[in-house]
Every structure is written in C-alpha cells, then in structure tokens.
Design a protein around this motif. Structure first.
Motif, PDB file in Angstrom:
ATOM      1  N   GLU A 128       0.904  -1.201  -0.042  1.00 57.51           N
ATOM      2  CA  GLU A 128       0.068   0.033  -0.137  1.00 57.51           C
ATOM      3  C   GLU A 128       0.879   1.143  -0.024  1.00 57.51           C
ATOM      4  N   GLN A 129       1.751   1.326   0.833  1.00 54.47           N
ATOM      5  CA  GLN A 129       2.881   2.354   0.788  1.00 54.47           C
ATOM      6  C   GLN A 129       3.647   2.531  -0.653  1.00 54.47           C
ATOM      7  N   VAL A 130       4.059   1.629  -1.398  1.00 50.53           N
ATOM      8  CA  VAL A 130       4.543   1.498  -2.504  1.00 50.53           C
ATOM      9  C   VAL A 130       3.653   2.263  -3.661  1.00 50.53           C
ATOM     10  N   GLN A 131       2.211   1.699  -3.466  1.00 52.30           N
ATOM     11  CA  GLN A 131       1.246   2.217  -4.401  1.00 52.30           C
ATOM     12  C   GLN A 131       1.008   3.712  -4.199  1.00 52.30           C
ATOM     13  N   TYR A 132       0.872   4.081  -2.820  1.00 47.72           N
ATOM     14  CA  TYR A 132       0.865   5.579  -2.304  1.00 47.72           C
ATOM     15  C   TYR A 132       2.094   6.365  -3.030  1.00 47.72           C
ATOM     16  N   VAL A 133       3.320   5.854  -2.934  1.00 53.95           N
ATOM     17  CA  VAL A 133       4.289   6.688  -3.462  1.00 53.95           C
ATOM     18  C   VAL A 133       4.107   6.750  -4.872  1.00 53.95           C
ATOM     19  N   ALA A 134       3.848   5.692  -5.574  1.00 53.67           N
ATOM     20  CA  ALA A 134       3.845   5.666  -7.091  1.00 53.67           C
ATOM     21  C   ALA A 134       2.517   6.734  -7.678  1.00 53.67           C
ATOM     22  N   ARG A 135       1.571   6.356  -6.949  1.00 56.60           N
ATOM     23  CA  ARG A 135       0.401   7.391  -7.372  1.00 56.60           C
ATOM     24  C   ARG A 135       0.889   8.844  -7.008  1.00 56.60           C
ATOM     25  N   CYS A 136       1.647   9.082  -5.973  1.00 56.90           N
ATOM     26  CA  CYS A 136       2.022  10.604  -5.931  1.00 56.90           C
ATOM     27  C   CYS A 136       2.842  10.950  -6.929  1.00 56.90           C
ATOM     28  N   VAL A 137       3.884  10.035  -7.236  1.00 58.84           N
ATOM     29  CA  VAL A 137       4.977  10.491  -7.975  1.00 58.84           C
ATOM     30  C   VAL A 137       4.123  10.821  -9.643  1.00 58.84           C
ATOM     31  N   ARG A 138       3.105   9.968  -9.897  1.00 60.98           N
ATOM     32  CA  ARG A 138       2.502  10.221 -11.216  1.00 60.98           C
ATOM     33  C   ARG A 138       1.596  11.399 -10.921  1.00 60.98           C
ATOM     34  N   GLU A 139       0.976  11.765  -9.689  1.00 60.03           N
ATOM     35  CA  GLU A 139       0.335  12.918  -9.704  1.00 60.03           C
ATOM     36  C   GLU A 139       1.199  14.295  -9.795  1.00 60.03           C
ATOM     37  N   VAL A 140       2.355  14.143  -9.121  1.00 63.54           N
ATOM     38  CA  VAL A 140       3.133  15.427  -9.483  1.00 63.54           C
ATOM     39  C   VAL A 140       3.592  15.615 -10.890  1.00 63.54           C
ATOM     40  N   LEU A 141       3.909  14.244 -11.530  1.00 64.64           N
ATOM     41  CA  LEU A 141       4.538  14.472 -13.016  1.00 64.64           C
ATOM     42  C   LEU A 141       3.012  15.074 -13.920  1.00 64.64           C
ATOM     43  N   GLU A 142       1.906  14.620 -13.501  1.00 63.71           N
ATOM     44  CA  GLU A 142       0.892  15.021 -14.204  1.00 63.71           C
ATOM     45  C   GLU A 142       0.473  16.289 -14.008  1.00 63.71           C
ATOM     46  N   LEU A 143       0.624  16.870 -12.579  1.00 63.50           N
ATOM     47  CA  LEU A 143       0.527  18.521 -12.323  1.00 63.50           C
ATOM     48  C   LEU A 143       1.254  19.268 -13.207  1.00 63.50           C
ATOM     49  N   SER A 144       2.678  18.673 -13.258  1.00 64.27           N
ATOM     50  CA  SER A 144       3.642  19.521 -13.919  1.00 64.27           C
ATOM     51  C   SER A 144       3.355  19.453 -15.359  1.00 64.27           C
ATOM     52  N   ARG A 145       2.792  18.337 -16.019  1.00 62.24           N
ATOM     53  CA  ARG A 145       2.510  18.207 -17.357  1.00 62.24           C
ATOM     54  C   ARG A 145       1.377  19.177 -17.821  1.00 62.24           C
ATOM     55  N   ARG A 146       0.301  19.367 -16.780  1.00 64.07           N
ATOM     56  CA  ARG A 146      -1.028  20.432 -17.008  1.00 64.07           C
ATOM     57  C   ARG A 146      -0.223  21.533 -17.070  1.00 64.07           C
ATOM     58  N   ARG A 147       0.578  21.929 -15.962  1.00 61.63           N
ATOM     59  CA  ARG A 147       1.338  23.396 -15.817  1.00 61.63           C
ATOM     60  C   ARG A 147       1.985  23.818 -17.213  1.00 61.63           C
ATOM     61  N   THR A 148       2.765  22.664 -17.860  1.00 62.44           N
ATOM     62  CA  THR A 148       3.122  22.885 -19.166  1.00 62.44           C
ATOM     63  C   THR A 148       2.221  23.267 -20.348  1.00 62.44           C
ATOM     64  N   LEU A 149       1.285  22.405 -19.983  1.00 62.41           N
ATOM     65  CA  LEU A 149       0.103  22.692 -21.089  1.00 62.41           C
ATOM     66  C   LEU A 149      -0.554  23.799 -20.957  1.00 62.41           C
ATOM     67  N   MET A 150      -0.796  24.245 -19.883  1.00 59.87           N
ATOM     68  CA  MET A 150      -1.247  25.722 -19.623  1.00 59.87           C
ATOM     69  C   MET A 150      -0.428  26.985 -19.935  1.00 59.87           C
ATOM     70  N   VAL A 151       0.928  26.684 -19.745  1.00 55.39           N
ATOM     71  CA  VAL A 151       1.733  27.637 -20.054  1.00 55.39           C
ATOM     72  C   VAL A 151       1.777  27.701 -21.642  1.00 55.39           C
ATOM     73  N   ARG A 152       1.663  26.846 -22.310  1.00 55.00           N
ATOM     74  CA  ARG A 152       1.906  26.622 -23.689  1.00 55.00           C
ATOM     75  C   ARG A 152       0.811  27.232 -24.520  1.00 55.00           C
ATOM     76  N   GLY A 153      -0.392  26.955 -23.740  1.00 55.36           N
ATOM     77  CA  GLY A 153      -1.823  27.304 -24.297  1.00 55.36           C
ATOM     78  C   GLY A 153      -1.826  28.845 -24.076  1.00 55.36           C
ATOM     79  N   ALA A 154      -1.373  29.468 -22.885  1.00 51.14           N
ATOM     80  CA  ALA A 154      -1.497  31.000 -22.868  1.00 51.14           C
ATOM     81  C   ALA A 154      -0.581  31.536 -23.546  1.00 51.14           C
ATOM     82  N   GLN A 155       0.567  31.093 -23.965  1.00 53.11           N
ATOM     83  CA  GLN A 155       1.609  31.568 -24.891  1.00 53.11           C
ATOM     84  C   GLN A 155       1.110  31.485 -26.318  1.00 53.11           C
ATOM     85  N   SER A 156       0.330  30.632 -26.666  1.00 58.31           N
ATOM     86  CA  SER A 156      -0.291  30.649 -28.322  1.00 58.31           C
ATOM     87  C   SER A 156      -1.301  31.543 -28.453  1.00 58.31           C
ATOM     88  N   ARG A 157      -1.910  32.233 -27.402  1.00 56.24           N
ATOM     89  CA  ARG A 157      -3.163  33.183 -27.574  1.00 56.24           C
ATOM     90  C   ARG A 157      -2.645  34.430 -28.101  1.00 56.24           C
TER      91      ARG A 157
END
Length: 157
Positions: A128-157
């Motif tokens: 369960e702890q390993v699953q939690y770590v893996a989910r949190c790593v994925r979450e941080v990476l996905e948040l970073s990806r969304r920030r990248t997409l948001m920044v790119r989207g704002a720059q293209s406007r």
C-alpha cells in the motif's frame, strides 16, 4: 567488522532472498504505475540478469517538466514521501573538484545527475505504501504536465 556487526550481518544474509524478492515486486509496481509516463525514464532492468533493486533510481525527463528535481522532491515531501538523491558525480566531490581535472569531467554522469531521484524502496514498506508513492509521483508528474500545457496554451493566445 566487529564481531557484533558480523553476527548481525550473518543474520541479515538469511533474509536476503526474501528482501530481493520484495524489492523486485515493489519495483514492478513502480514500473506498472509509471511506465507510460514520458516525463520519466524507469531504471534499466535486463531480464537476463537479476537486479537487487537496492535503489529505484528514477530519471526525470526535465525537457517534459515544468519543475526541476529539487521541486519534484519537495512536492513528494509535501506528500510525506522521502525521495532523495543517492549519487554525487565524482567531479562534484570537494576533493576532486579542487584538483581541476577537466579531462576526467565524467560528462555522462554530470548530465544524468540533475535528473536522478531515488524513490523509497525497502522491504519493510507495505504494498500500500509503494502504491501510494507511485500514485503521488504520477500525480506530481501530471500536475507538471498540466502546468506545461497551460503555459503553452497561454503563450499561443
């Protein structure tokens, strides 16, 4: 080793096979949860060789992230996960840095160093702890990806 340390070591060796088995299972969980993420490279695992999984050294793909390793580790610590960096390239050690041995700069190690993060991986963890770590790593990476997409989207406007 002292006699006491040797006695402890002999006792621990009896548990080695189980430790490696548990670590390998936990590495498989990390690989399953993170394997489809382009923001990271998983640790190499050659099926022809047995891996001890003493560390799970994740490689960040910094070109795909809006955060660096320090921010990544801080985000994990905010989620009570103790990720860390286990290796310092030889040219960065104080003794070798003072020698100014430019021809021994180890360019591949220096290139890899800012990308390496060791995730928790030890036999006393629960699945369960390993699953939690893996989910949190994925979450941080996905948040970073969304920030990248948001920044790119704002720059293209």
């Amino acid at each position: 080793l002292s006699d006491l340390h040797a006695a402890i070591g002999i006792h621990q060796l009896r548990k080695l096979e189980k430790f490696i088995e548990v670590r390998a299972q936990y590495a498989r969980i990390y690989n399953e949860v993170l394997g489809d993420m382009e923001e990271v490279e998983l640790p190499p695992d050659n099926p022809r060789h047995r891996h001890a999984w003493q560390l799970y050294a994740l490689r960040l793909n910094l070109a795909k992230l809006r955060i660096d390793r320090k921010a990544f580790i801080q985000e994990l610590r905010r989620r009570a996960i103790a990720a860390s960096v286990h290796f310092l390239p030889i040219p960065l050690h104080a003794y070798f840095a003072q020698l100014h041995l430019a021809r021994f700069r180890c360019p591949r190690a220096l290139d890899l160093y800012p990308r390496l993060v060791s995730l928790p991986l030890y036999p006393a963890m629960t699945e369960e702890q390993v699953q939690y770590v893996a989910r949190c790593v994925r979450e941080v990476l996905e948040l970073s990806r969304r920030r990248t997409l948001m920044v790119r989207g704002a720059q293209s406007r």
